[in-house]
Design an enzyme around this catalytic site. Structure first.
Site, PDB file in Angstrom:
ATOM      1  N   HIS A   1      -9.343  -5.806   0.288  1.00  7.35           N
ATOM      2  CA  HIS A   1      -9.903  -6.856   1.141  1.00  7.35           C
ATOM      3  C   HIS A   1     -10.850  -6.247   2.172  1.00  7.35           C
ATOM      4  CE1 HIS A   1      -9.585 -10.881   3.183  1.00  7.35           C
ATOM      5  NE2 HIS A   1     -10.011 -10.141   4.200  1.00  7.35           N
ATOM      6  N   GLU A   2     -10.389  -5.213   2.873  1.00  4.05           N
ATOM      7  CA  GLU A   2     -11.226  -4.598   3.902  1.00  4.05           C
ATOM      8  C   GLU A   2     -12.372  -3.811   3.282  1.00  4.05           C
ATOM      9  OE1 GLU A   2     -10.925  -5.554   6.816  1.00  4.05           O
ATOM     10  OE2 GLU A   2      -8.989  -6.553   6.536  1.00  4.05           O
TER      11      GLU A   2
END
Length: 404
Positions: A173-174
């Site tokens: 996600h990051e």
């Protein structure tokens, strides 16, 4: 009685709120206080030599009678400090603590855009606490950087139990956010990416503007690229993990609000033109706006919804294209985050441009101290044992009241 003099009233909205508004009617006692204040501020007799100054951050709820000529008719806006102002504020608050000689306040000032004076003072206090917990003789640059992250994004929650599946989801996600932050042309420089939980976030991609752009606003291309970056986390989950999570809720909210503002407030939609749709009040003052109409037709409302959806879907499609065409870099960034937990912006750029980090972060670095040093903890336990045995652990407090 004290004329000539100055009278300062802080938080004037506590007694100066508009009369007759709000659910359930007005507040009699407050309105009587306001009436008495207005009588004393008549504005006709100017020979008394009394100047009244008041402060509030809610001018929108003040009674109109307070703002008439002869009363509070001169307005001074105290805005957030710029980079030079932040450097001076940090220098003032640092005089009460011991700071290492190599600390450059200009670096900290550039890394704290949008901070108020109170937040900068809190940053110094937090840095002093962090330095004291690791038993350091002075505050170092790393203490100030960790204090900045704590003030801005919350405290590290290393004790939070996360499964390998959750860590992998957070890493991808990051990584999606970080990749787009570097690839897109009109975004702020990437500062740091971490999968260490802070506050209510399981990870964060942190970018800092080159200048104090919050003072001047952003251009259309910047807003579109920011929306694309916001979509990066959800796209990465969908492409590389085959499923999606609730972790993108804040990203979706930010992108949707930005698209609505572009269409309804900033005139950045070619289809709807340079028209403001709806009011631009940031606060809803109950009782004042409840009877207002929205100011545009149902057809326009449908057009607004369609335009907001077009902008958000466009950002999502662009994010999907960039992430899928840079899948190799995505895997490397995610694996590096799983290994090191925190990466600087320069290290992310190295992975994207060269396929590897030229200067990887050191391994096995202890986390910032969050408890008393070991020696202090042992001394505190010894004092507690003495107290249990009936001894006086603190000489010189004979006769002090209970609980002193």
């Amino acid at each position: 009685k004290n004329a000539p003099c100055l009278i300062f009233i802080d938080e004037i909205d506590a007694v100066g709120r508009s009369r007759g508004h709000g659910l359930g009617g007005g507040h009699d006692e407050r309105e009587q206080t306001l009436n008495a204040l207005l009588v004393e501020m008549d504005g006709i007799d100017s020979q008394e030599g009394v100047i009244i100054i008041a402060a509030t951050n809610r001018k929108d709820v003040l009674d109109p009678a307070l703002l008439r000529p002869g009363r509070f008719d001169r307005e001074v806006i105290v805005s957030l400090p710029d980079v030079k102002g932040r450097q001076e504020i940090l220098s003032v608050h640092s005089t009460k603590v011991k700071v290492a000689e190599d600390v450059d306040w200009a670096v900290i000032a550039r890394g704290t855009p949008g901070f108020s004076g109170a937040e900068l003072a809190n940053l110094i206090n937090e840095a002093a606490l962090i330095a004291a917990r690791r038993d350091a003789g002075s505050i170092e640059l790393r203490d100030l950087q960790e204090a900045r992250d704590k003030v801005a994004w919350g405290r590290q929650r290393r004790s939070l139990a996360m499964t390998e599946k959750q860590k992998k989801l957070t890493a991808y996600h990051e990584a999606g956010h970080a990749l787009l932050q570097v690839l897109l042309e009109n975004t702020d420089p990437l500062e740091k990416v971490t999968i260490i939980p802070r506050s209510s976030f399981l990870g964060a991609s942190i970018s800092l503007p080159k200048d104090d752009s919050f003072l001047y606003g952003k251009q259309r291309n910047q807003l579109l690229d920011d929306m694309c970056v916001a979509m990066g986390g959800r796209v990465a989950e969908e492409v590389f993990l085959g499923d999606i999570s609730t972790g993108a809720s804040q990203d979706i909210r930010m992108a949707t609000q930005s698209a609505k503002n572009m269409v309804c407030r900033w005139g950045m939609s070619e289809k709807l033109g340079m028209v403001e749709y709806g009011d631009n009040d940031d606060y809803v003052f109950l009782g004042r706006e409840m009877g207002k109409s929205r100011g545009y037709s149902d057809e326009t409302a449908q057009a607004i919804d369609a335009e907001v959806l077009r902008l958000t879907n466009g950002a999502y499609d662009k994010a999907t294209h960039l992430i899928t065409t840079h899948s190799e870099q995505m895997h490397k960034i995610a694996n590096a985050l799983l290994e090191y937990e925190t990466l600087d912006g320069s290290q992310i750029r190295d992975i994207i441009e060269h396929g590897e980090m030229k200067s990887p972060p050191p391994k096995d670095v202890p986390p910032p101290a969050t408890a008393l040093p070991k020696e202090d903890l042992e001394n505190a336990n010894q004092e507690l044992d003495k107290k249990k045995q009936g001894e006086d652990p603190l000489p010189g407090l004979e006769g002090a009241p209970a609980g002193a």
